[in-house]
Write a protein that holds these residues in place. Structure first.
Motif, short mmCIF file in Angstrom:
data_model
loop_
_atom_site.label_atom_id
_atom_site.label_comp_id
_atom_site.label_asym_id
_atom_site.label_seq_id
_atom_site.Cartn_x
_atom_site.Cartn_y
_atom_site.Cartn_z
N GLY A 168 0.80 -1.21 0.00
CA GLY A 168 0.00 0.00 0.00
C GLY A 168 0.84 1.26 0.00
O GLY A 168 2.06 1.22 -0.12
N PHE A 169 0.18 2.39 0.18
CA PHE A 169 0.84 3.69 0.15
C PHE A 169 1.88 3.81 1.26
O PHE A 169 1.61 3.53 2.41
CB PHE A 169 -0.22 4.78 0.31
CG PHE A 169 0.32 6.18 0.33
CD1 PHE A 169 1.14 6.64 -0.68
CD2 PHE A 169 0.01 7.04 1.37
CE1 PHE A 169 1.63 7.93 -0.69
CE2 PHE A 169 0.49 8.34 1.38
CZ PHE A 169 1.30 8.79 0.37
N GLN A 170 3.10 4.17 0.88
CA GLN A 170 4.23 4.38 1.80
C GLN A 170 4.55 3.14 2.65
O GLN A 170 5.08 3.26 3.75
CB GLN A 170 3.94 5.57 2.73
CG GLN A 170 3.89 6.91 2.00
CD GLN A 170 3.72 8.08 2.94
OE1 GLN A 170 3.28 7.93 4.09
NE2 GLN A 170 4.06 9.27 2.47
N ARG A 223 7.12 3.01 6.02
CA ARG A 223 6.48 2.64 7.28
C ARG A 223 7.05 1.34 7.85
O ARG A 223 7.10 1.14 9.06
CB ARG A 223 4.96 2.52 7.08
CG ARG A 223 4.30 3.87 6.84
CD ARG A 223 2.83 3.77 6.50
NE ARG A 223 2.28 5.11 6.31
CZ ARG A 223 1.04 5.35 5.91
NH1 ARG A 223 0.22 4.34 5.65
NH2 ARG A 223 0.62 6.59 5.76
N LEU A 224 7.51 0.46 6.95
CA LEU A 224 8.14 -0.77 7.42
C LEU A 224 9.47 -0.45 8.09
O LEU A 224 9.84 -1.06 9.10
CB LEU A 224 8.35 -1.73 6.26
CG LEU A 224 8.93 -3.11 6.61
CD1 LEU A 224 7.99 -3.85 7.56
CD2 LEU A 224 9.16 -3.94 5.35
N THR A 227 -1.28 -4.11 10.98
CA THR A 227 -1.47 -3.99 9.53
C THR A 227 -0.62 -2.85 8.99
O THR A 227 -0.60 -1.76 9.55
CB THR A 227 -2.94 -3.75 9.18
OG1 THR A 227 -3.41 -2.56 9.83
CG2 THR A 227 -3.79 -4.92 9.60
N LEU A 228 0.06 -3.11 7.90
CA LEU A 228 0.93 -2.13 7.27
C LEU A 228 0.64 -2.13 5.77
O LEU A 228 0.71 -3.16 5.12
CB LEU A 228 2.39 -2.48 7.54
CG LEU A 228 3.46 -1.43 7.24
CD1 LEU A 228 4.71 -1.71 8.06
CD2 LEU A 228 3.83 -1.40 5.77
N GLY A 229 0.28 -0.95 5.23
CA GLY A 229 -0.09 -0.88 3.83
C GLY A 229 -1.51 -1.30 3.56
O GLY A 229 -1.92 -1.45 2.41
N GLU A 280 1.35 2.49 11.55
CA GLU A 280 1.76 3.88 11.74
C GLU A 280 1.53 4.31 13.18
O GLU A 280 2.37 4.99 13.78
CB GLU A 280 0.99 4.79 10.79
CG GLU A 280 1.54 6.20 10.73
CD GLU A 280 0.90 7.02 9.64
OE1 GLU A 280 1.44 8.10 9.32
OE2 GLU A 280 -0.14 6.59 9.10
N ALA A 281 0.41 3.89 13.76
CA ALA A 281 0.14 4.22 15.16
C ALA A 281 1.11 3.49 16.08
O ALA A 281 1.61 4.05 17.06
CB ALA A 281 -1.30 3.86 15.52
N LEU A 282 1.42 2.23 15.74
CA LEU A 282 2.34 1.46 16.57
C LEU A 282 3.74 2.07 16.57
O LEU A 282 4.39 2.15 17.62
CB LEU A 282 2.41 0.02 16.06
CG LEU A 282 3.34 -0.93 16.82
CD1 LEU A 282 2.89 -1.08 18.27
CD2 LEU A 282 3.40 -2.28 16.14
#
Length: 391
Positions: free
Chosen positions: A188-190, A194-195, A296-298, A336-338
């Motif tokens: 997904g986006f970015q 984010r990873l 969840t990422l992306g 992102e929150a994590l």
């Protein structure tokens, strides 16, 4: 004057010259788009993920036959391209798609595109201000899209209730997820940046990683091979496939999702049939497996991202993602929150070592000062006398 010299001069004057590359589908265009080309697309409401991929290809400009932000909802693609410093010519009409691929053209600051003295197309050049205004106006169109989204959710429930409610149809991966922390990485986006922000968490907790399709290679770039790869694996590297504990093929459109390729490589795999997106199936897999937490990422999480996902892949939509997240309940958290909330916890021995190093450095500094050495010797003898040392 050489061609490169002419291009430099044109750019300095606000003119951009490049080779036209035309495709109505940005996904197809990305396969042959080269740095410095002029990308010509035909997309209403360009989503952030597609725009990020276009920007990474390094085009000199992007010409869109339709409106990049139509007003239906605040699609983020225009902001991504303009933010990357790429000139975007908006609403150039369908006539631009009839141009010949490979034509050398020049885009002028007023949005006119020419080949020599011939005008090829004309559109509106987007700026940060015009994009911001369009995004603000598009907020008013959300209620219409929300109604359509709700209708799609009802349809997904009707056709996918067994999988959504009972995870029926998801094969056993052989990977123990019970009580484990699971990270789902989708393209997904970015998702790459984010990873990277999540690396401290990955190093400390070593969660089970479920990678969706080509995100498996993104995970490998961070030296954390995916435990499970789920989705279409046609574009996944052999290295990432070989390191996975299990490969689960899934294509919402009913394609083979890379089965022939895996058979050729001699890699075992399972298959799942569902009209849900692969990220949705991954969430349901983690939830049914008893994961303690699901990061969840992306994966789309907010309303605008869900609408963008629906625009990116009409066949899949994003109502399934919403329902899968709802089913996961309080186990699910966005990466992102994590990354914002997570603070790395150092082992106790590291803390003690750092403290001892600081005390040693302080002692050496004090020892070399005038009068410091004798004072430390007196202090040592005094403390030694109290505890019976040095007598």
């Amino acid at each position: 004057m050489s061609p490169s010299r002419r291009r430099d001069t044109a750019t300095a004057q606000g003119e951009i010259t490049g080779t036209l590359r035309l495709e109505s589908s940005p996904r197809a265009l990305l396969r042959r788009l080269r740095k410095g080309d002029i990308a010509v697309i035909d997309v209403m409401d360009l989503d952030s993920r597609t725009a990020e991929e276009l920007a990474a290809a390094g085009p000199a400009a992007v010409v869109n036959a339709q409106r990049t932000v139509s007003g239906r909802y605040p699609a983020g693609g225009a902001a991504v391209l303009v933010g990357a410093g790429i000139r975007v010519v908006d609403d150039a009409t369908s006539a631009v798609m009839a141009l010949m691929d490979g034509t050398r053209a020049t885009i002028f600051p007023d949005g006119v595109m020419r080949a020599g003295d011939r005008e090829l197309a004309r559109g509106t050049v987007l700026t940060p201000d015009t994009v911001g205004d369009a995004m603000a106006d598009a907020e008013e169109g959300l209620h219409v899209q929300l109604a359509a989204f709700a209708a799609d959710a009802v349809d997904r429930i009707e056709h996918e209730a067994p999988m959504l409610l009972e995870a029926r149809g998801i094969p056993d991966t052989g990977v123990d997820l019970a009580g484990r922390q699971v990270v789902i990485v989708a393209p997904g986006f970015q998702h790459r940046s984010r990873l990277k922000a999540l690396r401290p968490y990955l190093r400390e907790h070593r969660p089970v990683i479920i990678a969706v399709s080509e995100a498996a290679d993104t995970v490998m770039e961070g030296a954390y091979p995916a435990t499970v790869i789920l989705g279409d694996v046609e574009s996944v590297s052999e290295r990432a496939l070989a390191r996975a504990a299990h490969i689960m093929l899934h294509d919402p459109a009913g394609g083979e999702a890379g089965a022939s390729r895996l058979d050729t490589l001699g890699l075992a795999h399972s298959e799942v049939e569902s009209s849900l997106g692969s990220a949705d199936v991954a969430i349901l897999l983690a939830r049914s497996g008893g994961a303690a937490s699901i990061v969840t990422l992306g994966v789309a999480g907010d309303l605008t991202s869900l609408l963008e996902t629906s625009a990116h892949d009409h066949a899949v939509g994003a109502a399934g993602t919403f329902l899968a997240r709802l089913q996961a309940g309080d186990r699910i958290v966005d990466a992102e929150a994590l990354s914002v909330l997570y603070r790395h916890r150092y082992p106790w021995w590291v803390v003690i070592a750092l403290l001892m190093s600081a005390l040693l450095a302080l002692g050496v500094a004090f020892w070399i000062t005038p009068g410091g050495g004798p004072w430390l010797e007196d202090a040592w003898h005094t403390v030694g006398g109290w505890i019976g040392v040095g007598r």
